[in-house]
Design a protein around this motif. Structure first.
Motif, PDB file in Angstrom:
ATOM      1  N   PHE A 252      -7.232   0.045   5.818  1.00  0.00           N
ATOM      2  CA  PHE A 252      -6.816  -1.357   5.726  1.00  0.00           C
ATOM      3  C   PHE A 252      -7.796  -2.163   4.892  1.00  0.00           C
ATOM      4  CE2 PHE A 252      -7.408  -5.716   7.273  1.00  0.00           C
ATOM      5  CZ  PHE A 252      -6.195  -6.250   6.877  1.00  0.00           C
ATOM      6  N   ALA A 253      -9.100  -2.012   5.148  1.00  0.00           N
ATOM      7  CA  ALA A 253     -10.094  -2.797   4.408  1.00  0.00           C
ATOM      8  C   ALA A 253     -10.011  -2.522   2.912  1.00  0.00           C
ATOM      9  CB  ALA A 253     -11.498  -2.495   4.934  1.00  0.00           C
ATOM     10  N   LEU A 254      -9.808  -1.260   2.537  1.00  0.00           N
ATOM     11  CA  LEU A 254      -9.714  -0.931   1.116  1.00  0.00           C
ATOM     12  C   LEU A 254      -8.370  -1.353   0.535  1.00  0.00           C
ATOM     13  CD1 LEU A 254     -11.588   2.483   0.840  1.00  0.00           C
ATOM     14  CD2 LEU A 254     -12.450   0.148   0.563  1.00  0.00           C
ATOM     15  N   TRP A 255      -7.305  -1.295   1.328  1.00  0.00           N
ATOM     16  CA  TRP A 255      -6.007  -1.832   0.875  1.00  0.00           C
ATOM     17  C   TRP A 255      -6.163  -3.310   0.528  1.00  0.00           C
ATOM     18  CZ3 TRP A 255      -3.088  -5.766   3.137  1.00  0.00           C
ATOM     19  CH2 TRP A 255      -1.798  -5.935   2.626  1.00  0.00           C
ATOM     20  N   SER A 256      -6.854  -4.043   1.388  1.00  0.00           N
ATOM     21  CA  SER A 256      -7.042  -5.467   1.153  1.00  0.00           C
ATOM     22  C   SER A 256      -7.907  -5.709  -0.077  1.00  0.00           C
ATOM     23  CB  SER A 256      -7.677  -6.114   2.389  1.00  0.00           C
ATOM     24  OG  SER A 256      -7.726  -7.515   2.259  1.00  0.00           O
ATOM     25  N   ALA A 257      -9.006  -5.001  -0.178  1.00  0.00           N
ATOM     26  CA  ALA A 257      -9.900  -5.165  -1.337  1.00  0.00           C
ATOM     27  C   ALA A 257      -9.182  -4.825  -2.634  1.00  0.00           C
ATOM     28  CB  ALA A 257     -11.133  -4.286  -1.171  1.00  0.00           C
ATOM     29  N   ALA A 258      -8.435  -3.742  -2.621  1.00  0.00           N
ATOM     30  CA  ALA A 258      -7.780  -3.264  -3.843  1.00  0.00           C
ATOM     31  C   ALA A 258      -6.734  -4.233  -4.361  1.00  0.00           C
ATOM     32  CB  ALA A 258      -7.141  -1.896  -3.594  1.00  0.00           C
ATOM     33  N   GLY A 259      -6.236  -5.109  -3.516  1.00  0.00           N
ATOM     34  CA  GLY A 259      -5.252  -6.094  -3.943  1.00  0.00           C
ATOM     35  C   GLY A 259      -5.855  -7.393  -4.427  1.00  0.00           C
ATOM     36  N   HIS A 260      -7.194  -7.515  -4.350  1.00  0.00           N
ATOM     37  CA  HIS A 260      -7.852  -8.782  -4.700  1.00  0.00           C
ATOM     38  C   HIS A 260      -9.173  -8.525  -5.415  1.00  0.00           C
ATOM     39  CE1 HIS A 260      -5.080  -9.711  -1.421  1.00  0.00           C
ATOM     40  NE2 HIS A 260      -4.933 -10.871  -2.016  1.00  0.00           N
ATOM     41  N   LEU A 261      -9.165  -7.643  -6.367  1.00  0.00           N
ATOM     42  CA  LEU A 261     -10.402  -7.234  -7.030  1.00  0.00           C
ATOM     43  C   LEU A 261     -10.977  -8.294  -7.957  1.00  0.00           C
ATOM     44  CD1 LEU A 261      -9.603  -3.502  -7.826  1.00  0.00           C
ATOM     45  CD2 LEU A 261     -11.343  -4.357  -6.233  1.00  0.00           C
ATOM     46  N   ASP A 262     -10.223  -9.360  -8.223  1.00  0.00           N
ATOM     47  CA  ASP A 262     -10.712 -10.399  -9.122  1.00  0.00           C
ATOM     48  C   ASP A 262     -11.143 -11.669  -8.404  1.00  0.00           C
ATOM     49  OD1 ASP A 262     -10.489  -9.035 -11.560  1.00  0.00           O
ATOM     50  OD2 ASP A 262      -8.340  -9.442 -11.650  1.00  0.00           O
ATOM     51  N   SER A 263     -11.081 -11.689  -7.074  1.00  0.00           N
ATOM     52  CA  SER A 263     -11.459 -12.898  -6.343  1.00  0.00           C
ATOM     53  C   SER A 263     -12.060 -12.534  -4.998  1.00  0.00           C
ATOM     54  CB  SER A 263     -10.248 -13.805  -6.127  1.00  0.00           C
ATOM     55  OG  SER A 263     -10.592 -14.913  -5.305  1.00  0.00           O
ATOM     56  N   LEU A 264     -13.343 -12.737  -4.856  1.00  0.00           N
ATOM     57  CA  LEU A 264     -14.009 -12.443  -3.584  1.00  0.00           C
ATOM     58  C   LEU A 264     -13.512 -13.350  -2.456  1.00  0.00           C
ATOM     59  CD1 LEU A 264     -16.089 -10.859  -1.985  1.00  0.00           C
ATOM     60  CD2 LEU A 264     -17.861 -12.392  -2.864  1.00  0.00           C
ATOM     61  N   PRO A 265     -13.388 -14.666  -2.656  1.00  0.00           N
ATOM     62  CA  PRO A 265     -12.858 -15.489  -1.555  1.00  0.00           C
ATOM     63  C   PRO A 265     -11.459 -15.070  -1.117  1.00  0.00           C
ATOM     64  CG  PRO A 265     -13.921 -16.876  -3.192  1.00  0.00           C
ATOM     65  CD  PRO A 265     -13.839 -15.501  -3.792  1.00  0.00           C
ATOM     66  N   GLU A 266     -10.575 -14.765  -2.076  1.00  0.00           N
ATOM     67  CA  GLU A 266      -9.229 -14.337  -1.704  1.00  0.00           C
ATOM     68  C   GLU A 266      -9.254 -13.031  -0.922  1.00  0.00           C
ATOM     69  OE1 GLU A 266      -6.163 -15.706  -1.903  1.00  0.00           O
ATOM     70  OE2 GLU A 266      -7.266 -17.524  -2.456  1.00  0.00           O
ATOM     71  N   ALA A 267     -10.124 -12.122  -1.333  1.00  0.00           N
ATOM     72  CA  ALA A 267     -10.238 -10.847  -0.618  1.00  0.00           C
ATOM     73  C   ALA A 267     -10.664 -11.072   0.827  1.00  0.00           C
ATOM     74  CB  ALA A 267     -11.235  -9.934  -1.331  1.00  0.00           C
ATOM     75  N   ILE A 268     -11.577 -11.991   1.045  1.00  0.00           N
ATOM     76  CA  ILE A 268     -12.074 -12.252   2.397  1.00  0.00           C
ATOM     77  C   ILE A 268     -11.000 -12.934   3.240  1.00  0.00           C
ATOM     78  CG2 ILE A 268     -13.770 -13.551   3.741  1.00  0.00           C
ATOM     79  CD1 ILE A 268     -15.773 -13.047   1.463  1.00  0.00           C
ATOM     80  N   TRP A 269     -10.351 -13.959   2.694  1.00  0.00           N
ATOM     81  CA  TRP A 269      -9.277 -14.626   3.429  1.00  0.00           C
ATOM     82  C   TRP A 269      -8.175 -13.636   3.791  1.00  0.00           C
ATOM     83  CZ3 TRP A 269      -9.763 -18.848   5.935  1.00  0.00           C
ATOM     84  CH2 TRP A 269     -10.448 -19.961   5.435  1.00  0.00           C
ATOM     85  N   HIS A 270      -7.819 -12.808   2.830  1.00  0.00           N
ATOM     86  CA  HIS A 270      -6.739 -11.843   3.030  1.00  0.00           C
ATOM     87  C   HIS A 270      -7.107 -10.839   4.124  1.00  0.00           C
ATOM     88  CE1 HIS A 270      -3.071  -9.955   1.491  1.00  0.00           C
ATOM     89  NE2 HIS A 270      -3.652  -8.789   1.612  1.00  0.00           N
ATOM     90  N   THR A 271      -8.338 -10.369   4.107  1.00  0.00           N
ATOM     91  CA  THR A 271      -8.766  -9.349   5.054  1.00  0.00           C
ATOM     92  C   THR A 271      -8.848  -9.898   6.473  1.00  0.00           C
ATOM     93  OG1 THR A 271     -10.058  -8.314   3.279  1.00  0.00           O
ATOM     94  CG2 THR A 271     -10.511  -7.594   5.529  1.00  0.00           C
ATOM     95  N   VAL A 272      -9.413 -11.078   6.621  1.00  0.00           N
ATOM     96  CA  VAL A 272      -9.568 -11.628   7.971  1.00  0.00           C
ATOM     97  C   VAL A 272      -8.215 -11.887   8.622  1.00  0.00           C
ATOM     98  CG1 VAL A 272      -9.631 -14.133   7.519  1.00  0.00           C
ATOM     99  CG2 VAL A 272     -11.107 -13.156   9.282  1.00  0.00           C
ATOM    100  N   ALA A 273      -7.178 -12.069   7.808  1.00  0.00           N
ATOM    101  CA  ALA A 273      -5.844 -12.323   8.350  1.00  0.00           C
ATOM    102  C   ALA A 273      -5.279 -11.117   9.089  1.00  0.00           C
ATOM    103  CB  ALA A 273      -4.892 -12.733   7.225  1.00  0.00           C
ATOM    104  N   GLY A 274      -5.866  -9.952   8.889  1.00  0.00           N
ATOM    105  CA  GLY A 274      -5.416  -8.764   9.605  1.00  0.00           C
ATOM    106  C   GLY A 274      -5.911  -8.678  11.023  1.00  0.00           C
ATOM    107  N   GLY A 275      -6.844  -9.559  11.396  1.00  0.00           N
ATOM    108  CA  GLY A 275      -7.396  -9.513  12.743  1.00  0.00           C
ATOM    109  C   GLY A 275      -8.203  -8.247  12.976  1.00  0.00           C
ATOM    110  N   GLY A 276      -8.392  -7.889  14.241  1.00  0.00           N
ATOM    111  CA  GLY A 276      -9.143  -6.676  14.563  1.00  0.00           C
ATOM    112  C   GLY A 276     -10.642  -6.863  14.451  1.00  0.00           C
ATOM    113  N   ASP A 277     -11.302  -5.856  13.921  1.00  0.00           N
ATOM    114  CA  ASP A 277     -12.762  -5.859  13.781  1.00  0.00           C
ATOM    115  C   ASP A 277     -13.127  -6.618  12.503  1.00  0.00           C
ATOM    116  OD1 ASP A 277     -15.437  -5.331  14.153  1.00  0.00           O
ATOM    117  OD2 ASP A 277     -15.304  -3.193  13.672  1.00  0.00           O
ATOM    118  N   THR A 278     -12.943  -7.934  12.537  1.00  0.00           N
ATOM    119  CA  THR A 278     -12.954  -8.728  11.306  1.00  0.00           C
ATOM    120  C   THR A 278     -14.299  -8.774  10.603  1.00  0.00           C
ATOM    121  OG1 THR A 278     -13.186 -10.680  12.727  1.00  0.00           O
ATOM    122  CG2 THR A 278     -10.988 -10.192  11.873  1.00  0.00           C
TER     123      THR A 278
END
Length: 305
Positions: A237-263
């Protein structure tokens, strides 16, 4: 020390993701969704956790030695734990690092965990992105060094596979600096192709096949978002999220935290990978002001390099 530059960027991103994600840890999913819909930041300060503490040890070790020397690294992890044991280390790591710190052989300690199977937790993966950035010029060496660092605390093959996957993601991110980012499926497929048969590899292959329109909630439900604190339940999941937002660190973080879990850990992994490519140039100053500062040596090395 130019070779350290991407690794330091990755470290800074990892620490930001860790601290950002930790402030959302255990927030009920409905409250999480409502807050994320309007992107409400959590109150400062944002302390970082064991993810960053262990990544700091790993990067300083690489600066000192230029490679992973397992006996020294295991001792470094244990020494840092002795100073910073309050950093939300998991129960298994408390046992491992206390044992090593008391003079035990790390090989015997890690291999005896969980009835001789070893831990397959996500701890070896959460800290390793800067190592991938460090060895980005040689993917075979990236794999070898990621394995070596993983084994100092995590004996289980799944934990090792998770660490290798994250290191490869960071290395591949560095290799695309200044160029077009690879597509999500392209990156995940390449990483999976370099892993041994494992649940982590299977998870990455599933992630690579997900349609572009897949929601974060659906991806987290299918791949896992760290609720089990295991590498197979966290890394895809973490790499799926990163791979979809490789040009924006803030977007990658917002996107990842939205998955919940071990944020804290999912955000640390994703941000460590993306920052290896982008650095922190597009991060809002308020985020960096809220994040707990890193040790002085990080800035000193950054300046000298």
């Amino acid at each position: 020390m130019r070779a350290a530059d991407p690794a330091l960027d990755s470290l800074q991103g990892l620490a930001l993701g860790d601290a950002f994600g930790d402030r959302w840890f255990s927030v009920p999913i409905d409250e999480l969704s409502d807050a994320l819909a309007v992107r409400t930041l959590r109150p400062a300060p944002w302390p970082w956790t064991d993810d960053t503490a262990m990544a700091l040890v790993l990067v300083r070790h690489l600066i000192t030695w230029g490679e992973v020397r397992q006996d020294a690294l295991a001792g470094d992890f244990a020494a840092e734990y002795g100073r910073e044991y309050h950093r939300d280390y998991g129960p298994a790591m408390h046992r491992v690092l206390r044992g090593i710190g008391s003079g035990g052989d790390w090989r015997a300690i890690t291999s005896s965990q969980f009835e001789g199977h070893g831990s397959y937790g996500n701890g070896a993966a959460m800290r390793v992105a800067p190592l991938g950035a460090w060895f980005a010029d040689d993917l075979d060496e990236t794999v070898r060094q990621a394995e070596l660092q993983a084994l100092t605390t995590h004996f289980h093959p799944e934990a090792v596979a998770g660490a290798v996957a994250v290191a490869l993601a960071a290395a591949l991110a560095v290799r695309t600096r200044g160029r077009r980012a690879p597509g999500r499926a392209e990156l995940l497929t390449e990483i999976a192709g370099r892993l041994p048969d494992s649940e982590v590899r299977s998870g990455l292959r599933i992630a690579a096949r997900m349609p572009d329109r897949t929601s974060v909630r659906h991806a987290a439900a299918v791949l896992g978002s760290g609720l089990l604190i295991s590498a197979p339940d966290t890394v895809p999941f973490a790499l799926w999220s990163a791979a979809g937002h490789l040009d924006s660190l803030p977007e990658a973080i917002w996107h990842t935290v939205a998955g919940g879990g071990d944020t804290d850990t999912t955000c640390a992994i994703a941000a460590g990978v993306v920052a290896a490519r982008t650095g922190l140039a597009d991060v809002p100053p308020a985020w960096l002001a809220a994040r707990e500062e890193l040790p002085d040596w990080v800035a000193e090395v950054s300046t000298s390099s």
